[in-house]
Design an enzyme around this catalytic site. Structure first.
Site, PDB file in Angstrom:
ATOM      1  N   HIS A 259      33.095   3.324  76.362  1.00  0.00           N
ATOM      2  CA  HIS A 259      32.736   3.558  77.766  1.00  0.00           C
ATOM      3  C   HIS A 259      32.134   2.241  78.260  1.00  0.00           C
ATOM      4  CE1 HIS A 259      33.450   7.826  77.427  1.00  0.00           C
ATOM      5  NE2 HIS A 259      32.694   7.879  76.348  1.00  0.00           N
TER       6      HIS A 259
ATOM      7  N   ASP B 127      36.907   4.197  79.222  1.00  0.00           N
ATOM      8  CA  ASP B 127      36.794   4.206  80.678  1.00  0.00           C
ATOM      9  C   ASP B 127      35.941   3.020  81.106  1.00  0.00           C
ATOM     10  OD1 ASP B 127      34.146   5.125  80.241  1.00  0.00           O
ATOM     11  OD2 ASP B 127      34.644   7.199  80.751  1.00  0.00           O
TER      12      ASP B 127
ATOM     13  N   ASN C  19      32.545   8.776  65.099  1.00  0.00           N
ATOM     14  CA  ASN C  19      32.754   8.343  66.488  1.00  0.00           C
ATOM     15  C   ASN C  19      31.421   7.985  67.136  1.00  0.00           C
ATOM     16  OD1 ASN C  19      34.662   8.133  68.732  1.00  0.00           O
ATOM     17  ND2 ASN C  19      33.657   9.926  69.618  1.00  0.00           N
TER      18      ASN C  19
ATOM     19  N   GLU D  29      28.138  10.323  67.285  1.00  0.00           N
ATOM     20  CA  GLU D  29      26.873   9.757  67.766  1.00  0.00           C
ATOM     21  C   GLU D  29      25.675  10.029  66.857  1.00  0.00           C
ATOM     22  OE1 GLU D  29      26.397  11.053  71.831  1.00  0.00           O
ATOM     23  OE2 GLU D  29      28.280  10.157  72.466  1.00  0.00           O
TER      24      GLU D  29
ATOM     25  N   GLU E 278      37.560   6.956  73.799  1.00  0.00           N
ATOM     26  CA  GLU E 278      37.123   7.507  75.089  1.00  0.00           C
ATOM     27  C   GLU E 278      37.084   6.424  76.173  1.00  0.00           C
ATOM     28  OE1 GLU E 278      33.465   9.724  74.596  1.00  0.00           O
ATOM     29  OE2 GLU E 278      34.123  10.582  72.686  1.00  0.00           O
TER      30      GLU E 278
HETATM   31  C1  XIL Z   1      31.561  14.485  78.103  1.00  0.00           C
HETATM   32  C2  XIL Z   1      32.550  15.210  78.981  1.00  0.00           C
HETATM   33  O1  XIL Z   1      33.441  14.264  79.515  1.00  0.00           O
HETATM   34  C3  XIL Z   1      31.833  15.947  80.073  1.00  0.00           C
HETATM   35  O2  XIL Z   1      32.735  16.765  80.793  1.00  0.00           O
HETATM   36  C4  XIL Z   1      30.726  16.824  79.469  1.00  0.00           C
HETATM   37  O3  XIL Z   1      29.977  17.388  80.502  1.00  0.00           O
HETATM   38  C5  XIL Z   1      29.821  16.018  78.572  1.00  0.00           C
HETATM   39  O4  XIL Z   1      30.592  15.365  77.592  1.00  0.00           O
HETATM   40  N1  XIL Z   1      30.810  10.920  74.561  1.00  0.00           N
HETATM   41  C6  XIL Z   1      31.553  11.918  74.009  1.00  0.00           C
HETATM   42  C7  XIL Z   1      32.179  12.936  74.877  1.00  0.00           C
HETATM   43  O5  XIL Z   1      31.792  11.905  72.799  1.00  0.00           O
HETATM   44  O6  XIL Z   1      32.255  14.202  74.261  1.00  0.00           O
HETATM   45  C8  XIL Z   1      31.482  13.055  76.194  1.00  0.00           C
HETATM   46  O7  XIL Z   1      32.249  13.920  77.021  1.00  0.00           O
HETATM   47  C9  XIL Z   1      31.304  11.699  76.829  1.00  0.00           C
HETATM   48  C10 XIL Z   1      30.451  10.830  75.960  1.00  0.00           C
END
Ligand code: XIL
Length: 534
Positions: A413, A443, A377, A325, A441
């Site tokens: 996401h 979802d 990422n 990020e 990631e």
């Molecule tokens: C999130 C986790 O899922 C949570 O448990 C934590 O509190 C915060 O981080 N992008 C990312 C991940 O790269 O590391 C994040 O994970 C979600 C967003």
């Protein structure tokens, strides 16, 4: 106990004969107090004085419960108040004109009286129950129907009843659910092993809680079964982030990460490391480090060398998110740039080193872990064109100057109404640079706006919409990313109730591939169908 386990109905204690086994769809988060540290704070609850989280003999199920010691009676019965108040104290989002079931377990001195209420943010009560206690654990159930303008509820309990001075109470297993969950009737799932359908053994991954999280993979046979059955790779959801691995400067904490890597190896899984560098989830000492640019670079390189280096000799850790990020939410500027959008003005790495921190991080990672694939990422790049362009420019610049980089991770996401054409085009644009592309990631959020909710039940129709979206995303990925460039696809969590989105937004959602009882959702079939081309 946790809501996740409550819906399995398998782990109850002596109370199990009378306990209600609820269907999936818990609206309360941390109803079992499992996600709170011992002591006087409880996520999603407002505690009064004399209230604390405890473990030990006075726990109904799981490891934690709430203890209330009536230290003062006060002059009115509302003085000793415990409130379930949802995320950020904002209450529980609800639909109007809908029936809900409130349930909590309590144990206190025989004859003591306690009030349980469900009310509006303006303190108007929808329902109140005064219960006389028996001395043993007992369940209190309230049924309520919201009215047309209800969007948010809060749930206070009051102990300040005469005769209770000095009394001790214990509460556990709070739950708030739809009274009439939609009939199930989900489309069938027949996947034996998701990973076995993966073309060319491309990794099929899942993010897992580890360490001392209440739902840590290492302590959850239910999650282990799902992970081992369907996935070929794991990512640590948290415990390999800098705040966990180097809590004090020069002091590395390997116990949890080592245990997870050992688990992976014992179970034939690979590991995608996450994440060497990020602007958040870094320890305070890093956040507040003071030093010259050179000292910052040294400090950063030391962390990367230690972490990537520790697992470099282990074939299991096949890839790393090196930098997470680095670009602003809005798009083209670096996070940390004073001109970045208002969400994105802080990154100690950018502020103290400048944009070169990114390439220096990749060089350090390559030196420490020469065989691992190194990823940049980020989120939103599946739809945000300026941000995608910035990432592609970074990759092309690195490739042109021989700065090591192997791939780009799309966090993915996504919203339930995501535009798959954009996703396809954006995946292709990165694939066209020649580097690997990984979905890191995945979802899906259905409830993403403030109350009122878009949905508070996962109907078969939503489940099928979810299935179709997953099928389309996975198909798009396979269509546009050539086999040699496929880093694989990772989903961000095991069961819906585990998802970070629930506590992030404080509302129900169904982002993942397994129900809370660990049965597979139609979305898993969508994933499988796309992998097998059917
Ligand atoms: C999130 C986790 O899922 C949570 O448990 C934590 O509190 C915060 O981080 N992008 C990312 C991940 O790269 O590391 C994040 O994970 C979600 C967003």
């Amino acid at each position: 106990m946790s809501s996740v386990e409550s819906s399995i109905g398998s782990s109850s204690s002596s109370s199990s004969s009378s306990s209600v086994v609820y269907p999936a769809g818990e609206l309360a988060i941390n109803g079992g107090f499992e996600e709170s540290p011992l002591g006087t704070a409880a996520a999603n609850w407002v505690l009064g004085s004399g209230m604390r989280i405890v473990e030990g003999e006075h726990v109904l199920t799981g490891n934690r419960a709430l203890e209330v010691v009536v230290t003062t009676l006060g002059s009115n019965p509302w003085d000793i108040q415990l409130v379930y108040s949802g995320a950020d104290g904002a209450g529980v989002p609800v639909l109007s004109g809908t029936e809900y079931l409130y349930s909590i377990w309590i144990k206190g001195p025989a004859g003591a009286r306690v009030n349980f209420t469900v009310g509006r943010p303006d303190y108007q009560e929808l329902e109140r129950r005064e219960e006389t206690l028996t001395g043993a654990w007992q369940q209190v159930v309230l049924e309520i129907t919201t009215s047309a303008d209800d969007t948010v509820l809060r749930m206070p309990t009051h102990f300040s009843i005469s005769g209770n001075a000095g009394a001790t109470f214990h509460l556990d297993d709070f739950s708030f659910r739809l009274k009439n969950p939609p009939a199930t009737g989900y489309s069938p799932v027949t996947v034996a092993h998701l990973y076995a359908l993966s073309p060319n053994n491309m990794p099929i991954g899942v993010a897992v809680p580890a360490g001392d999280a209440s739902i840590s993979l290492l302590n959850s046979p239910a999650r282990q079964a799902v992970v081992n059955q369907h996935f070929s790779q794991i990512t640590a959801e948290n415990i390999m982030k800098p705040s966990y691995l180097q809590p004090a400067q020069g002091t590395f904490f390997w116990t949890h990460a080592d245990a997870l890597v050992n688990y992976a190896e014992a179970n034939g899984l690979t590991v995608h490391g996450h994440t060497l560098l990020w602007h958040t989830q870094i320890p305070n000492w890093m956040q507040n480090f003071s030093g010259t640019r050179e000292q910052w670079l040294d400090m950063m390189r030391t962390h990367i060398a230690a972490v990537a280096g520790r697992y470099a000799g282990r074939n299991s850790v096949v890839s790393w998110d090196v930098v997470n990020e680095a670009f602003e939410d809005a798009g083209s500027r670096y996070r940390g740039d004073p001109l970045a959008d208002s969400n994105s003005r802080v990154s100690v790495w950018y502020e103290n080193i400048g944009p070169e921190y990114i390439e220096e991080a990749f060089k350090a990672a390559r030196a420490a872990a020469p065989n691992a694939d190194l990823y940049y990422n980020d989120f939103s790049i599946e739809w945000n064109q300026p941000k995608l362009n910035a990432v592609i420019a970074l990759v092309e610049d690195f490739l042109a100057r021989d700065v090591p980089i192997d791939g780009v991770g799309f966090q993915m996401h996504v919203w339930a109404n995501a535009n798959v054409n954009n996703i396809r085009n954006h995946l292709k644009a990165v694939a066209d640079t020649g580097v690997k592309v990984k979905i890191t990631e995945l979802d899906v959020r259905f409830n993403h706006v403030s109350p009122p909710l878009a949905a508070n039940a996962y109907t078969p129709a939503l489940a099928d919409q979810h299935k179709q979206l997953i099928r389309d995303i996975v198909k798009a990925y396979l269509d546009v990313v050539p086999p040699a460039q496929r880093g694989g696809i990772t989903v961000w969590g095991v069961a819906d109730g585990d998802s970070w989105l629930l506590s992030l937004y404080g509302r129900p959602d169904w982002p993942l591939f397994f129900f809370n009882d660990m049965s597979p959702k139609p979305a898993l079939q969508g994933f499988a169908d796309a992998l097998s081309g059917s």
